[in-house]
Write a protein that holds these residues in place. Structure first.
Motif, PDB file in Angstrom:
ATOM      1  N   HIS A   1       0.989 -10.014   0.704  1.00  0.00           N
ATOM      2  CA  HIS A   1       1.099  -9.443  -0.516  1.00  0.00           C
ATOM      3  C   HIS A   1       2.453  -8.726  -0.356  1.00  0.00           C
ATOM      4  O   HIS A   1       3.403  -8.601  -1.062  1.00  0.00           O
ATOM      5  CB  HIS A   1      -0.023  -8.303  -0.723  1.00  0.00           C
TER       6      HIS A   1
ATOM      7  N   HIS B   1       6.172  -8.947  -2.435  1.00  0.00           N
ATOM      8  CA  HIS B   1       7.040  -8.014  -3.046  1.00  0.00           C
ATOM      9  C   HIS B   1       8.496  -8.273  -2.644  1.00  0.00           C
ATOM     10  O   HIS B   1       9.259  -8.221  -3.630  1.00  0.00           O
ATOM     11  CB  HIS B   1       6.691  -6.518  -2.566  1.00  0.00           C
TER      12      HIS B   1
ATOM     13  N   SER C   1       5.462   0.932  -1.589  1.00  0.00           N
ATOM     14  CA  SER C   1       4.407   0.672  -2.512  1.00  0.00           C
ATOM     15  C   SER C   1       3.299   1.714  -2.386  1.00  0.00           C
ATOM     16  O   SER C   1       3.574   2.784  -1.738  1.00  0.00           O
ATOM     17  CB  SER C   1       3.714  -0.623  -2.392  1.00  0.00           C
TER      18      SER C   1
ATOM     19  N   ASP D   1       2.102  -4.212  -8.708  1.00  0.00           N
ATOM     20  CA  ASP D   1       1.509  -5.743  -8.447  1.00  0.00           C
ATOM     21  C   ASP D   1       1.249  -6.512  -9.603  1.00  0.00           C
ATOM     22  O   ASP D   1       1.007  -6.115 -10.845  1.00  0.00           O
ATOM     23  CB  ASP D   1       0.026  -5.165  -8.013  1.00  0.00           C
TER      24      ASP D   1
END
Ligand code: KG4
Ligand code: ZN
Length: 350
Positions: A119, A123, A147, A314
């Motif tokens: 993840h 980003h 984040s 997201d």
């Protein structure tokens, strides 16, 4: 619908993201986004944070319709797909499991490759989604990933050769926004609301001390406590204090957080000599950090990269671009996120 001839040179990646509280699916044609669908989960608002069990249940409900919509918007059917990419971590275990099981079953059923994606790498690599008029970063560059779960300064030497130069020792920057908002009585996620109210406030109305943390690491838990004590003291003297000064309080909190981030990124530029800086993650939607970065570009001659809004919080398109990069090169399917931070000496694989 595309016919067999028109799909010959196409690589259609279906990407699935379910690491936290957003159920997302996207379809990419090579490095271009054809669809990018996100079902946000409002169920957490009243709890002041994400409730893991409720998140998993909402993913279960959302995943099939979200994937259907992504395929429909892209104008393809599942039989046209070349591969399925999914977020394998980091994230909430129950949430990840929903996306993982779905992606695995679909790839197996269609007999196409299944590609796991980190993840946080996604980003960063969202900057490589092909968008008209968007200039992509060149290697090496620095990425500030900000984040709800992470705050990292990363040196990016190639798509999959990334070194974490510094990171938060406690709360993530998104948490600092959300927890401050919660203290002020704002619903979850409070980051976008602080951003909104900050725009009409005076950033120097209230002063919060910045933490002193060595190197390129961050700490945000002290700031959260300072805001709590400030709130308790002011509200004890005037119960309407927050109502009267909401915009100034939000502007001052945001100003302090942005200064903390900018101080570290300036330090990282000085330390590495790399003058290209990209931001990624939900907090990169913040208008203050976007402006601070563009100001630094003019002031220090950096080249900065700010993602399109739809690729900040997201989303599955960012998972899709990583899937596409790995699909193109089988050797890359093995690569991980290189962690050289003092507390993690070995190479980590996700
Ligand atoms: O990347 P993301 O969607 O999820 C994680 O991977 O954690 O980031 C979510 C975080 C939340 O803390 C949210 O409050 C914050 O991003 N956020 C913002 C803004 N938009 C989202 N924080 C400040 N200003 C914003 N405009
Ligand atoms: Zn994220």
């Amino acid at each position: 619908m595309p016919n067999a001839d028109s799909t010959k040179n196409k690589t259609y990646i279906l990407a699935i993201e379910s690491s936290c509280d957003d159920t997302a699916a996207a379809v990419l044609d090579n490095d271009k986004t054809l669809s990018n669908v996100v079902a946000r989960q409002a169920v957490h608002e009243e709890y002041g944070g994400v409730v893991p069990e409720l998140a998993s249940r909402a993913h279960q409900q959302n995943i099939v319709p979200v994937v259907h919509q992504a395929l429909k918007k892209a104008g393809i059917t599942k039989e046209d797909l070349s591969a399925v990419a999914f977020t394998s971590g980091p994230g909430l275990m129950g949430s990840l499991l929903v996306g993982t099981s779905f992606a695995k079953s679909l790839a197996m059923g269609l007999d196409i490759p299944l590609i796991d994606v980190n993840h946080m790498q996604a980003h960063i690599l969202a900057h490589f989604i092909d968008e008209e008029g968007y200039d992509k970063p060149k290697f090496p560059f620095l990425a500030l990933t900000i984040s709800g779960g992470h705050t990292q300064v990363v040196q990016v030497d190639s798509y999959f050769d990334m070194t974490i130069l510094g990171q938060t020792l406690d709360d993530a920057v998104g948490e600092a926004f959300d927890k401050s908002a919660k203290i002020l009585g704002l619903p979850y996620p409070g980051g976008p609301l602080i951003d909104k109210y900050a725009q009409s406030g005076n950033p120097k109305a209230f002063k919060f001390t910045k933490p002193k943390v060595d190197g390129l690491d961050f700490s945000f838990s002290g700031l959260k406590t300072a805001i709590l004590y400030f709130y308790q003291k002011e509200v004890a003297a005037d119960p309407d204090f927050v109502e009267k000064h909401r915009d100034d309080i939000c502007a001052s909190i945001q100003y302090t957080i942005i200064n903390i981030l900018m101080d570290k990124i300036k330090k990282a530029v000085k330390q590495t000599g790399i003058r290209q800086v990209a931001i990624g993650g939900g907090v990169s939607a913040n208008s203050g950090i976007r402006k601070a970065l563009k100001d630094a570009e003019a002031k220090y001659g950096w080249k900065t990269f700010v993602p399109k809004f739809e690729y900040t919080t997201d989303n599955a398109a960012m998972i899709g671009i990583v899937g596409y990069l790995k699909y193109k090169d089988e050797n890359l399917q093995d690569s991980g996120y290189v962690e050289t931070h003092a507390r993690a000496q070995s190479r980590l694989k996700f």
